[in-house]
Structure formats: C-alpha cells, structure tokens
Design an enzyme around this catalytic site. Structure first.
Site, PDB file in Angstrom:
ATOM      1  N   SER A  67      27.718  32.227  42.440  1.00 54.16           N
ATOM      2  CA  SER A  67      26.400  32.847  42.577  1.00 54.16           C
ATOM      3  C   SER A  67      26.098  33.236  44.023  1.00 54.16           C
ATOM      4  O   SER A  67      25.093  33.914  44.269  1.00 54.16           O
ATOM      5  CB  SER A  67      25.312  31.912  42.047  1.00 54.16           C
ATOM      6  OG  SER A  67      25.256  30.714  42.792  1.00 54.16           O
TER       7      SER A  67
ATOM      8  N   GLY B 254      20.602  30.913  35.593  1.00 56.44           N
ATOM      9  CA  GLY B 254      21.992  30.590  35.282  1.00 56.44           C
ATOM     10  C   GLY B 254      22.125  29.544  34.200  1.00 56.44           C
ATOM     11  O   GLY B 254      22.953  29.662  33.298  1.00 56.44           O
TER      12      GLY B 254
ATOM     13  N   TYR C 224      30.025  24.372  33.523  1.00 55.50           N
ATOM     14  CA  TYR C 224      30.892  23.580  34.402  1.00 55.50           C
ATOM     15  C   TYR C 224      32.055  24.476  34.842  1.00 55.50           C
ATOM     16  O   TYR C 224      33.225  24.173  34.647  1.00 55.50           O
ATOM     17  CB  TYR C 224      31.428  22.341  33.697  1.00 55.50           C
ATOM     18  CG  TYR C 224      30.381  21.363  33.224  1.00 55.50           C
ATOM     19  CD1 TYR C 224      29.137  21.267  33.844  1.00 55.50           C
ATOM     20  CD2 TYR C 224      30.634  20.497  32.158  1.00 55.50           C
ATOM     21  CE1 TYR C 224      28.180  20.361  33.416  1.00 55.50           C
ATOM     22  CE2 TYR C 224      29.683  19.573  31.727  1.00 55.50           C
ATOM     23  CZ  TYR C 224      28.460  19.519  32.350  1.00 55.50           C
ATOM     24  OH  TYR C 224      27.519  18.614  31.924  1.00 55.50           O
TER      25      TYR C 224
ATOM     26  N   ARG D 238      21.675  34.485  42.478  1.00 50.59           N
ATOM     27  CA  ARG D 238      21.505  33.034  42.619  1.00 50.59           C
ATOM     28  C   ARG D 238      20.083  32.632  42.275  1.00 50.59           C
ATOM     29  O   ARG D 238      19.125  33.172  42.799  1.00 50.59           O
ATOM     30  CB  ARG D 238      21.833  32.606  44.055  1.00 50.59           C
ATOM     31  CG  ARG D 238      21.704  31.116  44.280  1.00 50.59           C
ATOM     32  CD  ARG D 238      22.273  30.695  45.619  1.00 50.59           C
ATOM     33  NE  ARG D 238      21.426  31.050  46.741  1.00 50.59           N
ATOM     34  CZ  ARG D 238      21.631  30.645  47.993  1.00 50.59           C
ATOM     35  NH1 ARG D 238      22.690  29.918  48.283  1.00 50.59           N
ATOM     36  NH2 ARG D 238      20.815  31.006  48.950  1.00 50.59           N
ATOM     37  N   SER D 239      19.964  31.675  41.360  1.00 50.33           N
ATOM     38  CA  SER D 239      18.637  31.125  41.070  1.00 50.33           C
ATOM     39  C   SER D 239      18.543  29.674  41.533  1.00 50.33           C
ATOM     40  O   SER D 239      17.592  29.301  42.198  1.00 50.33           O
ATOM     41  CB  SER D 239      18.306  31.257  39.579  1.00 50.33           C
ATOM     42  OG  SER D 239      19.334  30.755  38.758  1.00 50.33           O
TER      43      SER D 239
ATOM     44  N   TYR E  84      33.266  24.174  29.155  1.00 49.08           N
ATOM     45  CA  TYR E  84      31.847  24.547  29.157  1.00 49.08           C
ATOM     46  C   TYR E  84      31.578  25.479  30.320  1.00 49.08           C
ATOM     47  O   TYR E  84      31.857  25.149  31.476  1.00 49.08           O
ATOM     48  CB  TYR E  84      30.998  23.276  29.251  1.00 49.08           C
ATOM     49  CG  TYR E  84      29.507  23.483  29.359  1.00 49.08           C
ATOM     50  CD1 TYR E  84      28.861  24.531  28.723  1.00 49.08           C
ATOM     51  CD2 TYR E  84      28.723  22.592  30.092  1.00 49.08           C
ATOM     52  CE1 TYR E  84      27.494  24.701  28.812  1.00 49.08           C
ATOM     53  CE2 TYR E  84      27.346  22.743  30.185  1.00 49.08           C
ATOM     54  CZ  TYR E  84      26.738  23.800  29.553  1.00 49.08           C
ATOM     55  OH  TYR E  84      25.380  23.959  29.653  1.00 49.08           O
TER      56      TYR E  84
ATOM     57  N   ASP F  20      26.184  26.754  40.545  1.00 47.16           N
ATOM     58  CA  ASP F  20      27.479  27.219  40.061  1.00 47.16           C
ATOM     59  C   ASP F  20      28.594  26.389  40.694  1.00 47.16           C
ATOM     60  O   ASP F  20      28.739  26.345  41.910  1.00 47.16           O
ATOM     61  CB  ASP F  20      27.660  28.701  40.396  1.00 47.16           C
ATOM     62  CG  ASP F  20      28.846  29.329  39.691  1.00 47.16           C
ATOM     63  OD1 ASP F  20      29.959  28.807  39.855  1.00 47.16           O
ATOM     64  OD2 ASP F  20      28.666  30.332  38.985  1.00 47.16           O
TER      65      ASP F  20
END
Length: 533
Positions: free
Chosen positions: A118, A182, A475, A108-109, A472, A113
């Site tokens: 994440s 991400g 998304y 996770r950044s 995408y 998400d």
C-alpha cells in the site's frame, strides 16, 4: 513544506487538457514534479495536500502508518509524491493525473499490508494516495447501518458504533489500526466470525473511483464489480472511498477469557481436544489458540499455548458450555471477565489491563517491529503426534515464532464459496497465521529469520490444505509469487491467485478485464485482466 509552484508553471495549467476516459501517456522519462503538480493543481488538489521528497513533512507522513518496519529502510523504494486527499474529488484528480502521466498509484488506508504494497512499489515511479483524512463515519441507528470512509480505522468504527448503540457491533478484525479500505476489501475476520462471518459479508453498498476517475456506487458499478471488491482486494479494481455496512447485534454483556498452558502442563492434550471441537462449538463461542516459544533461554525454551475466547453471552452460560464441551481446560469463574462488547475490543487487541475503549481512537501504529508473516488453512485436524512434531520444529531453532490458529465453522459453513471472492468457507476448519520477528541486527540476521519461517512453512505442508494450498489475502505473502514488471499474464498469476481465491480467481480476472482493461490499478500481486474468447 516545499516552495509553491512558480507563476510560470501555474500559467501552463490552462493548456493541460485530457479526456477522463482515454489518456495519451507521456514517456516516463518526461515526468517531473512540476508536470504532475501542474496536473493536480489544475484539477483542484490543494498544494498543501501534495507532498514531495523536498516537503518537510514528507517523511513523517510516509512513516505515519507503516506497521512493518521491514519496509521503512533507506533502500525501500519511496513514492514520487504522496497525496493526502480531504475530498472525494481529490481522489478522482489523483487517479486522472496519475493515469495521464503513467504513474502507478498505491492506496493506503491503515498501512497494515504485510508486504507493504500500500506504500511501496518495485516498479517506480509511483504515487501514494494516503486516505487517512477520508475517515468520516455515519451511523444510522434506525436501520443498523453505517457509511464509513476508507481512511477510518476499525477501532474508530467500533468506537463510533458503540457510542450510538450499545447492542450493535461489527464482525471485523482485532487490530484497531486496520484501515477500512484494505481490511474489508480482503474479507476481514475476527472474534465474531463464527456467529456472523466476515466483514465483507456485511457490505451492502460502496463508493469507488474507477480507472477513468469516475465515482461509482453499487448501482452504477453493477453486481459483478460490487462482488469483486468484497473480498477480492479492491486495490486491483479502483480506489475505495467508502463502504456502507450492515451492523450486527451484540448482547449487553459478553464474556472473555485467556487461559495458558505449556508442554509440561498438558498443552499437547489440550490443543488436541481444542482442535477437535473449536470449529463446531456454539456459534457464539470463539476460542483461538496462540502458540509460541515461551523463553529466550534455549535450555528452558518451551511451547506455550494460550486459549483466547470471546463468548457472546454471560459468564454462567459460558461455564456451562465449557463444562460440557471442553472440561479438560478446567475453566473457572475467576478465569472469566464479563464486559460490554466494546470493552472486549481492546482486550483482544492486546490491552488486557482494563484500558478504556478510548484507546481505539489512537491511530499510531500498533506495531514497531520488522516481521514476516505467512498463512495456511486447515481442512483436516492435526494429530497429537503432528502437533508434537510441529512444536519440536519450533523449538529446534532460535526463533521467537508465533502461530495464531483461528477457528471457523458456524456461519462460515453456511455461506457458499462463490458468494464473495473470499472462498475459505465450508471445509476450512482453521486459519493459521505464522509470525516471526526479523530482529534489528541487519541483513544477515533478517535473512536468517526469513529463511527459518520459509523453511517452517515448507515443513507444515503435510498438515494443511492442498490443491491449492490456500492463503488469506489480508495476510499478503509475496513468497507465493509476484509480478514486478506490471505484465503478468492470467496464467502466471494463477500461481498465487488460486491460493487466495481458489476457483473465484477466474471470475475476478474477467471482472478486471471489464472494469480496468488497461491494468492501471496493479501491484506485485494484483488480479490481471482476462478477456474470455
């Protein structure tokens, strides 16, 4: 904070030895907090960077960057451990220990998400590697480049670029709290997409920890691996530590406007005209349409269409362009605001009252709602009658639904589909994002809203791309298909993989087979390994 590891356990550290390239994984049933802690401590991860469920700050850290409250409930699967590295070596150690102990890693950044992948796994036990402390940003003004660590946010990056150079920027997303790791690995587009393409198109180097715990850069990973992490979703391939990016030129002044209308004031005609021209205007001009139901009262409900625009130039030139290409909108000088590019970033993040760019440094979640999102691409224009039917469908329910329609064209038409894994280039006129809030009324209300957005997505089938119906990656949508047992075949994964990547999916799977043949880095919608005969 939980109590320190006992001296007895620390004494066992000296016997924990394993190779960095091959692992004899112990049975899952044998995994304990103590054994994984031993491994992490032995590999120099400080105890205060390791959070168990008994750690006082475990919950606050877990919740700190959750952007979708749908995945912050008592029944949401929680990580076995959270590791918050401050050094690259801590990431290496976490990968090695997780691999040895048979634990999944979720990286996770920024926590954006859309399906929470994440920080959530439906195949426990798992570890969350929270990269928020790996957030340094180094700007090289002489070469217009930047090294930015994965845990930095897009807002922080924008701010630091402008701090160093007022005529430099970066073509990435609109939400300031997006994490670099991400967002860039999935493509990344925003208001400069027509002029400069995607964020991923401007990645020129990277640092990554692979499944063996090794740190690789572009040269050592090779061009196929480097290709995969620039739009293919790095979570399938490794842990991004940092990206080196090429900055782009922005003029000293840009111009923004937001002009809204509704059905009783010509929204149908304006939307139809906008759709005919927005993807082929001057590359410096980006005009998106934000379409939503405008009232809570059913008898008064209507459709509101907001046209939001960034022009990489001054007001006078914008007015001339709009007068020639889109006079129907009736844009006037008083509708427009000139500002610096960095001032436009908060504007498009929803801060329309002249807030200082300092707000971009705030890492708190920008959203505090439970929502569901889906996406589509338009390869043909929708007729006026089509839009009328779409709006009738939106008004038929009780949802406060939103459609965000972003134009492509420009630079996106010039880059081949195979240049990066992100394939939605020439021929993709618009990206559509569907958003609906899920309310706070419990499972029954949530199901009602989820059923509506899924039904609406099916309703849109005749109007959007086909063979495949594209989506995408950033998304993320698990409705397209998912793997919850970690054994998905390439054939099964094509159900969602081709929607995100089209014909690039096979190449991604071949790269996966070379760099992570054991499928260590996986999630419910990851790229599986493919081994050509």
């Amino acid at each position: 904070m939980s109590s320190p590891v006992s001296p007895y356990l620390l004494a066992l550290l000296s016997v924990i030895l394993f190779s960095t390239s091959s692992y004899a994984t112990p049975p899952i049933s044998n995994i304990t907090h103590e054994s994984i802690l031993q491994c992490l401590l032995h590999h120099s991860v400080p105890h205060n960077l390791i959070y168990t469920k008994s750690t006082t700050s475990y919950t606050s850290l877990l919740q700190s960057s959750i952007q979708n409250q749908r995945f912050d409930t008592p029944t949401t699967p929680k990580p076995f451990l959270i590791v918050s590295p401050t050094l690259e070596s801590h990431v290496q150690s976490t990968v090695k220990c997780s691999h040895y102990h048979g634990l999944q890693i979720r990286v996770r950044s920024g926590g954006h998400d859309y399906e929470g992948l994440s920080y959530v796994s439906h195949d426990p036990p798992f570890i969350v590697l929270d990269l928020h402390s790996l957030s340094s940003i180094s700007i090289d003004t002489s070469h217009s480049t930047s090294w930015v660590q994965a845990g930095a946010t897009i807002g922080e990056l924008y701010y630091r670029i402008a701090e160093k150079n007022k005529t430099a920027g970066f073509p990435a997303g609109l939400c300031p709290t997006l994490g670099i790791g991400g967002h860039l690995s999935g493509g990344g587009f925003g208001t400069m997409v027509r002029m400069y393409g995607l964020a991923a198109d401007h990645i020129i180097d990277a640092r990554l920890v692979n499944a063996d715990g090794e740190i690789l850069d572009r040269e050592s990973m090779g061009e196929d691996f480097f290709w995969a992490i620039r739009g293919g979703g790095a979570a399938s391939f490794g842990v991004i530590l940092a990206y080196k990016i090429k900055l782009v030129y922005v003029p000293p002044k840009v111009t923004v406007f937001t002009k809204s209308t509704n059905l009783s004031h010509g929204a149908k005609t304006l939307t139809s005209k906008w759709q005919q021209i927005a993807y082929k205007l001057d590359d410096r001009l980006f005009i998106r349409a934000v379409i939503q139901v405008a009232s809570d009262e059913k008898p008064c409900r209507t459709i509101q269409v907001g046209f939001e625009s960034l022009f990489l130039g001054e007001k006078e030139e914008l007015l001339a362009l709009m007068g020639k290409s889109f006079p129907e909108l009736g844009l006037k000088a008083e509708d427009c605001q000139e500002m610096s590019w960095i001032q436009s970033v908060p504007y498009f993040a929803g801060y329309k009252n002249g807030e200082s760019p300092n707000i971009l440094l705030d890492r708190k979640p920008q959203f505090n709602i439970s929502f569901k999102a889906k996406s589509d691409f338009l390869t043909e224009r929708i007729t006026e009658l089509g839009w009328e039917r779409i709006w009738q469908e939106m008004l038929r329910g009780e949802e406060q639904a939103m459609l965000i329609v972003d134009p492509y064209g420009g630079r996106m038409d010039e880059i081949p589909e195979s240049e990066t894994p992100f394939p939605h280039r020439k021929g993709s006129l618009y990206n559509i994002q569907y958003l609906v809030g899920l309310g706070e009324g419990g499972a029954k209300e949530m199901k009602k809203h989820l059923d509506w957005v899924r039904s609406f997505y099916q309703f849109m089938t005749p109007y959007v791309s086909k063979n495949p119906r594209a989506a995408y990656l950033n998304y993320r949508d698990l409705d397209l298909g998912s793997d919850r047992v970690g054994s998905t075949t390439y054939t099964k994964a094509k159900v969602w993989g081709r929607r995100y990547f089209k014909s690039n999916f096979e190449r991604l799977a071949v790269v996966k087979g070379k760099v992570d043949p054991g499928n260590f880095f996986r999630n419910e919608q990851s790229v599986p390994p493919l081994f050509p005969a």
